[in-house]
Scaffold this active site. Structure first.
Site, PDB file in Angstrom:
ATOM      1  N   GLN A 101      24.805 -21.825  35.927  1.00 14.31           N
ATOM      2  CA  GLN A 101      23.817 -20.828  36.348  1.00 14.31           C
ATOM      3  C   GLN A 101      22.452 -21.510  36.514  1.00 14.31           C
ATOM      4  O   GLN A 101      21.875 -22.005  35.549  1.00 14.31           O
ATOM      5  CB  GLN A 101      23.694 -19.681  35.335  1.00 14.31           C
ATOM      6  CG  GLN A 101      22.840 -18.550  35.946  1.00 14.31           C
ATOM      7  CD  GLN A 101      22.450 -17.457  34.976  1.00 14.31           C
ATOM      8  OE1 GLN A 101      21.928 -17.751  33.894  1.00 14.31           O
ATOM      9  NE2 GLN A 101      22.671 -16.212  35.353  1.00 14.31           N
ATOM     10  N   TYR A 181      13.525 -12.635  36.249  1.00 17.40           N
ATOM     11  CA  TYR A 181      13.114 -14.020  36.474  1.00 17.40           C
ATOM     12  C   TYR A 181      12.679 -14.227  37.931  1.00 17.40           C
ATOM     13  O   TYR A 181      12.528 -13.267  38.677  1.00 17.40           O
ATOM     14  CB  TYR A 181      14.229 -14.972  36.009  1.00 17.40           C
ATOM     15  CG  TYR A 181      14.454 -14.839  34.515  1.00 17.40           C
ATOM     16  CD1 TYR A 181      13.441 -15.191  33.620  1.00 17.40           C
ATOM     17  CD2 TYR A 181      15.622 -14.297  34.010  1.00 17.40           C
ATOM     18  CE1 TYR A 181      13.612 -15.031  32.251  1.00 17.40           C
ATOM     19  CE2 TYR A 181      15.792 -14.126  32.637  1.00 17.40           C
ATOM     20  CZ  TYR A 181      14.787 -14.497  31.762  1.00 17.40           C
ATOM     21  OH  TYR A 181      14.940 -14.322  30.417  1.00 17.40           O
ATOM     22  N   ARG A 228      23.592 -13.718  40.885  1.00 16.96           N
ATOM     23  CA  ARG A 228      23.564 -12.636  39.900  1.00 16.96           C
ATOM     24  C   ARG A 228      22.349 -11.727  40.108  1.00 16.96           C
ATOM     25  O   ARG A 228      21.228 -12.219  40.269  1.00 16.96           O
ATOM     26  CB  ARG A 228      23.500 -13.215  38.482  1.00 16.96           C
ATOM     27  CG  ARG A 228      23.598 -12.132  37.425  1.00 16.96           C
ATOM     28  CD  ARG A 228      23.711 -12.688  36.029  1.00 16.96           C
ATOM     29  NE  ARG A 228      24.690 -11.910  35.286  1.00 16.96           N
ATOM     30  CZ  ARG A 228      24.646 -11.705  33.987  1.00 16.96           C
ATOM     31  NH1 ARG A 228      23.702 -12.240  33.249  1.00 16.96           N
ATOM     32  NH2 ARG A 228      25.556 -10.973  33.380  1.00 16.96           N
ATOM     33  N   GLY A 321      29.727 -10.815  27.710  1.00 22.37           N
ATOM     34  CA  GLY A 321      28.728 -11.675  27.109  1.00 22.37           C
ATOM     35  C   GLY A 321      28.958 -11.821  25.619  1.00 22.37           C
ATOM     36  O   GLY A 321      29.737 -12.676  25.161  1.00 22.37           O
TER      37      GLY A 321
HETATM   38  C1  LIG Z   1      22.231 -14.538  23.556  1.00 24.04           C
HETATM   39  C2  LIG Z   1      22.174 -14.067  24.976  1.00 24.04           C
HETATM   40  C3  LIG Z   1      21.707 -14.927  25.960  1.00 24.04           C
HETATM   41  C4  LIG Z   1      21.702 -14.533  27.303  1.00 24.04           C
HETATM   42  N1  LIG Z   1      21.303 -15.437  28.262  1.00 24.04           N
HETATM   43  C5  LIG Z   1      21.455 -15.135  29.583  1.00 24.04           C
HETATM   44  C6  LIG Z   1      21.246 -16.123  30.586  1.00 24.04           C
HETATM   45  O1  LIG Z   1      20.922 -17.300  30.319  1.00 24.04           O
HETATM   46  N2  LIG Z   1      21.421 -15.749  31.880  1.00 24.04           N
HETATM   47  C7  LIG Z   1      21.774 -14.470  32.229  1.00 24.04           C
HETATM   48  O2  LIG Z   1      21.916 -14.181  33.423  1.00 24.04           O
HETATM   49  N3  LIG Z   1      21.997 -13.528  31.278  1.00 24.04           N
HETATM   50  C8  LIG Z   1      21.885 -13.832  29.987  1.00 24.04           C
HETATM   51  N4  LIG Z   1      22.208 -12.897  29.020  1.00 24.04           N
HETATM   52  C9  LIG Z   1      22.766 -11.599  29.424  1.00 24.04           C
HETATM   53  C10 LIG Z   1      24.306 -11.662  29.391  1.00 24.04           C
HETATM   54  O3  LIG Z   1      24.782 -12.501  30.435  1.00 24.04           O
HETATM   55  C11 LIG Z   1      24.920 -10.263  29.598  1.00 24.04           C
HETATM   56  O4  LIG Z   1      24.403  -9.716  30.780  1.00 24.04           O
HETATM   57  C12 LIG Z   1      24.635  -9.326  28.429  1.00 24.04           C
HETATM   58  O5  LIG Z   1      24.976  -9.923  27.190  1.00 24.04           O
HETATM   59  C13 LIG Z   1      25.405  -8.010  28.588  1.00 24.04           C
HETATM   60  O6  LIG Z   1      26.805  -8.240  28.604  1.00 24.04           O
HETATM   61  P1  LIG Z   1      27.697  -7.853  27.303  1.00 24.04           P
HETATM   62  O7  LIG Z   1      27.463  -6.378  27.059  1.00 24.04           O
HETATM   63  O8  LIG Z   1      29.119  -8.146  27.696  1.00 24.04           O
HETATM   64  O9  LIG Z   1      27.199  -8.701  26.160  1.00 24.04           O
HETATM   65  C14 LIG Z   1      22.178 -13.251  27.672  1.00 24.04           C
HETATM   66  C15 LIG Z   1      22.622 -12.381  26.665  1.00 24.04           C
HETATM   67  C16 LIG Z   1      22.642 -12.780  25.349  1.00 24.04           C
HETATM   68  C17 LIG Z   1      23.185 -11.851  24.301  1.00 24.04           C
END
Ligand SMILES: Cc1cc2nc3c(=O)[nH]c(=O)nc-3n(C[C@H](O)[C@H](O)[C@H](O)COP(=O)(O)O)c2cc1C
Length: 364
Positions: A101, A181, A228, A321
């Protein structure tokens, strides 16, 4: 006909995915080393999760100016490319697939991360958010409005980062155009008040993304590029939905049909926007009819919800995630309906192995 559920295989641009489960990109901040390089620890973390159909790495910075978070393994230096090779080799050894990414945070940063200089953004508007620095989470500041030359340099930085990702052995790249971002900042009126060719009309606010895609031509096949978006981001990361926001994403996503991309990756709203004027509260069903290619959906999915969204035809793949942070063997647990480990948010962004590679897998 095979059952079309989240555990069924999928062919993505000629890549055979073992299942339709994607590990969502997640910043984990374990590269607290000279030069912010991915290490054997990073490689072990991803390899543990390589039973996912597709892994998407944590956001990786395309240039020093893109930085907005400490200890993130970046992808602009030679040493960083070498570090990522450890990761791609470890994942491929497990027959996994992995996209990088590519990330530029724009104004979601702090002068402490830029030798005292201001972060770059479409317009000089403070998002009033936090940036993770060596002093902890600090308030963001009013950024510098990017010149046209700054924008052209940024496009070149993405091009070079894509070439670096190819050199590091990734199966593809994902442009991070979500979560407030840099790209997202150009799309939305709350962060883009420009009066030149990068502001005002929908076409102008989307321009930097298409210039970036055009710059990738010849560097990486479009069938290995995903993007994304988080279209309904509201009152979060300095983003505010207005009457132009969803039409902007509709314009972008429709136009992306021309590129033959690997996928678009959408997230359902991070906050409840059911009462917010001009929002799209249900992202997958809103955008699915506009896009002909592979669509990944994310945010708050369980196995049951994932099977449903695929059966309804509103997504092809589902990204998870937090469940993948806590369950390296999430695929196996879904397959046998085993209980899931609890995540520990205290260790999401800390350094070291704790809460990173020590979540237990089910015993054989
Ligand atoms: C610890 C953490 C770090 C994350 N870092 C990013 C990232 O670097 N890039 C991104 O697009 N989303 C990031 N996210 C968002 C996740 O990709 C995802 O959209 C979010 O956790 C919701 O999905 P889930 O309900 O399955 O956890 C992050 C989320 C968490 C919890």
């Amino acid at each position: 006909m095979p059952t079309q559920n989240v555990l069924s295989p999928y062919t993505l641009s000629g890549l055979t995915l073992k299942n339709r489960m994607v590990m969502a990109p997640m910043t984990r901040s374990r590269s607290n080393n000279e030069g912010n390089v991915a290490t054997t620890l990073t490689a072990e973390y991803y390899a543990q999760r390589a039973t996912a159909g597709l892994l998407i790495t944590e956001g990786t910075f395309v240039s020093p100016k893109a930085v907005g978070f400490i200890n993130v393994p970046a992808i602009y230096s030679e040493a960083q490319v070498e570090g990522w090779k450890l990761v791609t080799q470890a994942v491929h050894a497990q027959d996994g697939k992995i996209f990088a990414q590519l990330w530029h945070v724009g104004r979601m940063s702090h002068p402490d991360l830029h030798d005292g200089e201001l972060p770059h953004a479409p317009s000089a508007i403070n998002p009033h958010a936090k940036a993770y620095t060596h002093q902890g989470f600090l308030d963001t500041v009013t950024p510098k409005e990017m010149t046209v030359e700054d924008i052209a340099q940024t496009v070149q930085d993405f091009k070079q980062a894509a070439a670096n990702a190819e050199a590091a052995g990734f199966d593809g790249i994902e442009l991070h155009a979500a979560n407030g971002y840099l790209f997202h900042q150009f799309f939305v009126g709350a962060s883009n008040q420009r009066t030149d060719q990068y502001g005002g009309s929908i076409e102008n606010r989307a321009r930097i993304l298409f210039e970036t895609l055009d710059a990738l031509n010849g560097v990486i096949d479009y069938s290995r590029v995903g993007i994304r978006f988080n279209p309904s981001t509201h009152n979060l990361f300095g983003m505010v939905i207005d009457e132009q926001t969803i039409p902007t994403f509709e314009y972008i996503i429709k136009r992306l049909n021309e590129y033959g991309l690997a996928y678009i990756h959408l997230t359902e709203p991070f906050t409840d926007v059911s009462e917010v004027p001009f929002a799209a509260p249900e992202v997958a069903s809103h955008f699915r009819p506009l896009y002909n290619g592979t669509l990944i959906i994310n945010k708050g999915f369980t196995k049951e919800k994932a099977d449903r969204v695929i059966a309804e035809g509103n997504a092809d793949l589902v990204a998870f995630g937090v469940p993948f942070i806590a369950n390296p063997d999430l695929v196996k647990r879904f397959a046998i309906d085993a209980p899931l480990n609890e995540p520990d948010p205290q260790t999401f962004y800390t350094t070291g192995t704790l809460g990173y590679i020590d979540y237990p897998a089910l015993s054989a």
